[in-house]
Design a protein around this motif. Structure first.
Motif, PDB file in Angstrom:
ATOM      1  N   TRP A  65      -3.142  -2.065  14.751  1.00  0.00           N
ATOM      2  CA  TRP A  65      -2.327  -2.585  13.731  1.00  0.00           C
ATOM      3  C   TRP A  65      -1.744  -1.129  13.007  1.00  0.00           C
ATOM      4  O   TRP A  65      -2.292  -0.424  12.609  1.00  0.00           O
ATOM      5  CB  TRP A  65      -2.632  -3.461  12.430  1.00  0.00           C
ATOM      6  N   PHE A  66      -0.424  -1.298  12.938  1.00  0.00           N
ATOM      7  CA  PHE A  66       0.145  -0.414  12.008  1.00  0.00           C
ATOM      8  C   PHE A  66       0.146   1.170  12.774  1.00  0.00           C
ATOM      9  O   PHE A  66      -0.190   1.979  12.102  1.00  0.00           O
ATOM     10  CB  PHE A  66      -0.200  -0.379  10.555  1.00  0.00           C
ATOM     11  N   VAL A  67       0.128   0.990  14.084  1.00  0.00           N
ATOM     12  CA  VAL A  67       0.111   2.120  14.992  1.00  0.00           C
ATOM     13  C   VAL A  67       0.962   3.352  14.458  1.00  0.00           C
ATOM     14  O   VAL A  67       2.392   3.244  14.449  1.00  0.00           O
ATOM     15  CB  VAL A  67       0.479   1.613  16.247  1.00  0.00           C
ATOM     16  N   GLY A  68       0.253   4.560  14.422  1.00  0.00           N
ATOM     17  CA  GLY A  68       0.969   5.887  13.707  1.00  0.00           C
ATOM     18  C   GLY A  68       1.029   5.906  12.560  1.00  0.00           C
ATOM     19  O   GLY A  68       1.300   6.900  11.948  1.00  0.00           O
ATOM     20  N   GLY A  69       0.727   5.020  11.762  1.00  0.00           N
ATOM     21  CA  GLY A  69       0.674   5.083  10.268  1.00  0.00           C
ATOM     22  C   GLY A  69      -0.348   5.746   9.562  1.00  0.00           C
ATOM     23  O   GLY A  69      -1.596   5.558  10.316  1.00  0.00           O
ATOM     24  N   GLN A  70      -0.218   6.256   8.547  1.00  0.00           N
ATOM     25  CA  GLN A  70      -1.504   7.017   7.896  1.00  0.00           C
ATOM     26  C   GLN A  70      -1.487   6.694   6.589  1.00  0.00           C
ATOM     27  O   GLN A  70      -0.595   6.595   5.960  1.00  0.00           O
ATOM     28  CB  GLN A  70      -1.395   8.624   8.229  1.00  0.00           C
ATOM     29  N   LEU A  71      -2.767   6.554   5.869  1.00  0.00           N
ATOM     30  CA  LEU A  71      -3.016   6.227   4.647  1.00  0.00           C
ATOM     31  C   LEU A  71      -4.387   6.496   4.378  1.00  0.00           C
ATOM     32  O   LEU A  71      -5.394   7.166   5.129  1.00  0.00           O
ATOM     33  CB  LEU A  71      -2.772   4.876   4.307  1.00  0.00           C
ATOM     34  N   LEU A 102       0.711  -1.137  -0.127  1.00  0.00           N
ATOM     35  CA  LEU A 102       0.141   0.152  -0.036  1.00  0.00           C
ATOM     36  C   LEU A 102       0.970   1.206  -0.030  1.00  0.00           C
ATOM     37  O   LEU A 102       2.076   1.346   0.162  1.00  0.00           O
ATOM     38  CB  LEU A 102      -0.905  -0.070   1.135  1.00  0.00           C
ATOM     39  N   THR A 103       0.120   2.302  -0.400  1.00  0.00           N
ATOM     40  CA  THR A 103       1.067   3.593  -0.364  1.00  0.00           C
ATOM     41  C   THR A 103       0.581   4.359   1.040  1.00  0.00           C
ATOM     42  O   THR A 103      -0.659   4.720   1.091  1.00  0.00           O
ATOM     43  CB  THR A 103       0.555   4.456  -1.362  1.00  0.00           C
ATOM     44  N   TRP A 104       1.469   4.515   1.850  1.00  0.00           N
ATOM     45  CA  TRP A 104       1.278   5.282   3.236  1.00  0.00           C
ATOM     46  C   TRP A 104       1.721   6.801   3.024  1.00  0.00           C
ATOM     47  O   TRP A 104       2.707   6.956   2.694  1.00  0.00           O
ATOM     48  CB  TRP A 104       1.799   4.277   4.210  1.00  0.00           C
ATOM     49  N   ALA A 105       0.907   7.406   3.817  1.00  0.00           N
ATOM     50  CA  ALA A 105       1.113   8.931   3.625  1.00  0.00           C
ATOM     51  C   ALA A 105       2.156   9.322   4.987  1.00  0.00           C
ATOM     52  O   ALA A 105       3.094   9.934   4.946  1.00  0.00           O
ATOM     53  CB  ALA A 105       0.175   9.880   3.908  1.00  0.00           C
ATOM     54  N   LYS A 106       2.052   8.267   5.988  1.00  0.00           N
ATOM     55  CA  LYS A 106       2.931   8.193   6.969  1.00  0.00           C
ATOM     56  C   LYS A 106       3.253   6.781   7.397  1.00  0.00           C
ATOM     57  O   LYS A 106       2.202   5.947   7.621  1.00  0.00           O
ATOM     58  CB  LYS A 106       2.534   9.163   7.982  1.00  0.00           C
ATOM     59  N   GLU A 107       4.668   6.356   7.437  1.00  0.00           N
ATOM     60  CA  GLU A 107       4.926   5.029   7.865  1.00  0.00           C
ATOM     61  C   GLU A 107       4.351   4.871   9.408  1.00  0.00           C
ATOM     62  O   GLU A 107       4.497   5.755  10.326  1.00  0.00           O
ATOM     63  CB  GLU A 107       6.431   4.854   7.633  1.00  0.00           C
ATOM     64  N   TRP A 108       4.137   3.723   9.794  1.00  0.00           N
ATOM     65  CA  TRP A 108       3.838   3.187  11.295  1.00  0.00           C
ATOM     66  C   TRP A 108       4.967   3.102  12.036  1.00  0.00           C
ATOM     67  O   TRP A 108       6.085   2.995  11.459  1.00  0.00           O
ATOM     68  CB  TRP A 108       3.219   1.808  11.139  1.00  0.00           C
ATOM     69  N   ASP A 109       4.612   3.407  13.437  1.00  0.00           N
ATOM     70  CA  ASP A 109       5.682   3.107  14.370  1.00  0.00           C
ATOM     71  C   ASP A 109       5.894   2.017  14.837  1.00  0.00           C
ATOM     72  O   ASP A 109       6.979   1.357  15.111  1.00  0.00           O
ATOM     73  CB  ASP A 109       5.746   4.336  15.337  1.00  0.00           C
TER      74      ASP A 109
END
Ligand code: 6R9
Length: 650
Positions: free
Chosen positions: A70-76, A50-57
């Protein structure tokens, strides 16, 4: 189930993956090893599809089980992932949807067009006051606007709740109320069985009792007259006049994406909540891996309705996240003739077909000469979902649809699991007719006994999931306690799926139906699925349903309902003879313990609107009770047909 589930069916046929497919498969055996060595690392790799605007922590936060993040802190943005990024990559002209209406009208929608439509719908919804987190109910036929409406909600962070178009005003009301939906998206109607079937009157009735609803958006499909109120807006006047520009804003990976109500057979429906990052990761990965999806060349067709989870994950999100080309069909398989599905496969050159056992058994009943009249040579992979597939139905599918050579992926999963969990991998797994085989890479499924201990090979028990997975439900909407109680209380630290299962001598998994349907005959737990499969293995039977009815000597006795294949003579003595043959056939196949006390030959079986057999109602018939709640029945006249035939056929 007080004891282990008996293992009665002994199916030994086995089919290796076709060499050509295996040589060029998306997934090889290494995926299992990779995921076993580092499960979270494996899912992080898949999330990079997927394309993430912000990678997860953090890949998984399981500090407060059973509430996963899941994928805490990530944004899409989900819609960006399904549309914009394909257009940006130069694939705007690729067909996203070959749509076919039941009357034969067609639409070809490219990714660029689907993107434009979704932007317009996102703008229109925003203008109607829908903001991130608001709920939108969608009650539509199988028209492209259904996918557009879902994607538009996703695009603005609103939560969709799709309600199957066959549900009544009461069901719709309950679902709108439970989620406090602000907007309802519907149509004047759709086409079913050769005629218009109205939807708007049902919405009008529901909305009258749903004060949360501020606006109703109405797609014009049938052109039939509809009543109009101040809340109503035509889709073509609202959405199709809105701006085609819309910037997709990123949302948190745990932003709610949708609520989907499981049609409770007895209890209040449960609003299953799914979120974005983990859900889209697993939907996208499984569509690519299990269907061996090659978006540049494949034409994929899933025959489910968008109102079910299969339509959510494998019509909308999984295929579109992969940039696939697919077919979407509005109507029924026998309108205007019983070859409609095969005509569609031939017309669009469908390469991957994903359908349900109930349809395969219906096709068996209609006869193999019908698929034989069409050119199905484009097909390269077949899938099944929704119920256990009986070995003979599996063989029929392979033989008469799959030219005796195509791989079949029997995919086990649930609304709650969000995406496929147990399935063969078509380039890797040697398949066995009737078995879902093995958990997918990154999934820990197990079969356990009453005490939660893994059963050895050859044993039967309950299907559980031992570790959280990305597309798992996050809760039941508004009812965390019920979420814990329903799924996480039966066994400590495990998700209880409610299905019976067995592990064969090679360790492969066979699904045996809902635990509530298991029969207890003379102290033996017997699965309905195995007795049904034995019946379907008789050349005269297309479909069967089996229930346990109270019996003074054996506790429960097996009562079977069988649909004969098209050409079989069942009148008078021939029918009596067939019943005697069938009872003996089951005893020979599974052992005397499984011999049905009684078999009824019936023209139809009661099914839910998603095609699952409703054994509860057959139990009522078998025990001479008045029928329970029939509101989720697909066709309410079926029960009269069956009940009126009861009494004969011992
Ligand atoms: C995807 C879907 C879930 C229930 C599930 C099980 C049955 C689904 C199956 C299967 C055996 C398969 N089920 N797929 N049983 N083999 N391949 O159908 O979701 O409508 O929530 O139903 O369907 O009993 O627990 P949903």
């Amino acid at each position: 189930m007080s004891e282990a589930l008996a293992n009665l069916l002994n199916e030994t046929r086995q089919f290796p993956p076709p060499a050509a497919l295996a040589a060029n498969a998306n997934v090889t055996a290494g995926a299992y090893e990779e995921a076993a060595a580092d499960r979270l690392g494996f899912w992080a790799t898949q999330a990079h599809r997927l394309t993430w605007a912000k990678e997860w922590d953090q890949v998984l936060d399981w500090s407060n089980p059973p509430f996963a993040k899941w994928f805490v802190g990530g944004q899409l943005n989900v819609a960006y992932n399904c549309l914009d990024r394909h257009v940006e990559a130069g694939l705007g002209d690729r067909v996203a949807i070959h749509w076919e209406g039941e009357p034969g009208d067609t639409r070809t929608i490219t990714y660029a067009e689907l993107h434009r439509l979704t932007c317009q719908a996102a703008n229109a919804l925003t203008d109607l006051g829908v903001a991130a987190g608001d709920r939108v109910a969608i009650y539509l036929p199988m028209v492209p606007e259904a996918a557009v409406a879902m994607l538009a909600c996703a695009r603005i962070g609103a939560v969709h709740s799709v309600v199957f178009g066959g549900f009544s005003a009461d069901s719709l009301t309950n679902r709108i109320q439970d989620a406090s939906a602000k907007v309802v998206i519907t149509a004047d109607g759709g086409f079913r069985r050769g005629k218009p079937s109205a939807l708007k009157p049902t919405v009008d009735e529901a909305v009258a009792n749903c004060p949360s609803v501020e606006h109703v958006l109405v797609v014009r499909r049938t052109g039939e007259e509809v009543a109009w109120s101040a809340k109503d807006h035509w889709w073509h006047e609202t959405v199709e006049t809105a701006s085609t520009e819309h910037a997709a804003q990123p949302f948190d990976a745990e932003q709610p994406l949708f609520i989907l109500y499981t049609s409770g057979t007895t209890a209040r429906p449960k609003g299953i909540l799914h979120t974005t990052g983990g859900y889209l990761t697993q939907a996208a990965y499984t569509a690519w891996a299990v269907f061996d999806l090659k978006p540049e060349t494949d034409v994929y067709w899933c025959t489910a309705d968008i109102g079910w989870v299969t339509g959510h994950s494998y019509i909308v999100y999984g295929p579109l996240a992969n940039g696939a080309t697919q077919v979407m069909y509005e109507g029924t398989p026998d309108t205007p003739h019983k070859g409609r599905f095969w005509e569609i496969v031939q017309r669009y050159g469908v390469t991957i077909l994903y359908t349900a056992p109930t349809l395969i058994r219906t096709m068996m009943k209609w006869g193999e000469d019908i698929p034989a009249q069409h050119d199905l040579s484009s097909l390269r992979l077949l899938g099944s979902v929704g119920e256990p597939i009986n070995p003979e139905a599996w063989m029929w599918y392979r033989q008469h649809v799959g030219r005796g050579e195509l791989p079949i992926v029997d995919t086990w999963w649930q609304t709650e699991t969000g995406a496929m969990m147990i399935s063969p991998l078509p380039g890797v797994t040697e398949t066995k007719p009737g078995s879902a085989m093995a958990p997918l890479p990154g999934i820990s499924a197990d079969v356990v006994d009453d005490q939660g201990q893994s059963v050895p090979n050859g044993g039967g028990g309950y299907l559980v999931l031992r570790e959280p997975w990305p597309s798992m439900l996050r809760t039941i909407w508004g009812d965390d306690d019920r979420f814990i109680e329903t799924y996480w209380s039966r066994f400590e630290g495990m998700y209880f799926a409610g299905d019976g299962a067995k592990r064969d001598d090679d360790g492969h998994i066979w699904l045996l139906g809902r635990v509530d349907d298991v029969m207890l005959v003379s102290g033996h737990n017997i699965s309905t699925t195995e007795v049904e499969s034995a019946l379907v293995s008789h050349p005269s039977v297309a479909e069967a349903a089996v229930v346990g009815a109270t019996d003074p000597t054996t506790g429960q006795a097996i009562v079977a309902f069988a649909i004969p294949r098209g050409t079989v003579d069942t009148a008078g003595e021939a029918g009596e003879q067939l019943i005697a043959d069938l009872r003996n056939h089951v005893a020979r196949t599974l052992g005397p313990i499984a011999k049905p006390r009684q078999i009824m030959l019936v023209p139809e079986l009661p099914k839910t609107r998603s095609g699952k057999i409703m054994r509860r109602l057959l139990r009522d018939v078998a025990e001479n009770r008045s029928l329970g709640d029939v509101t989720t029945l697909q066709d309410s006249s079926v029960m009269e047909l069956i009940s009126s035939g009861m009494g004969g056929g011992k």
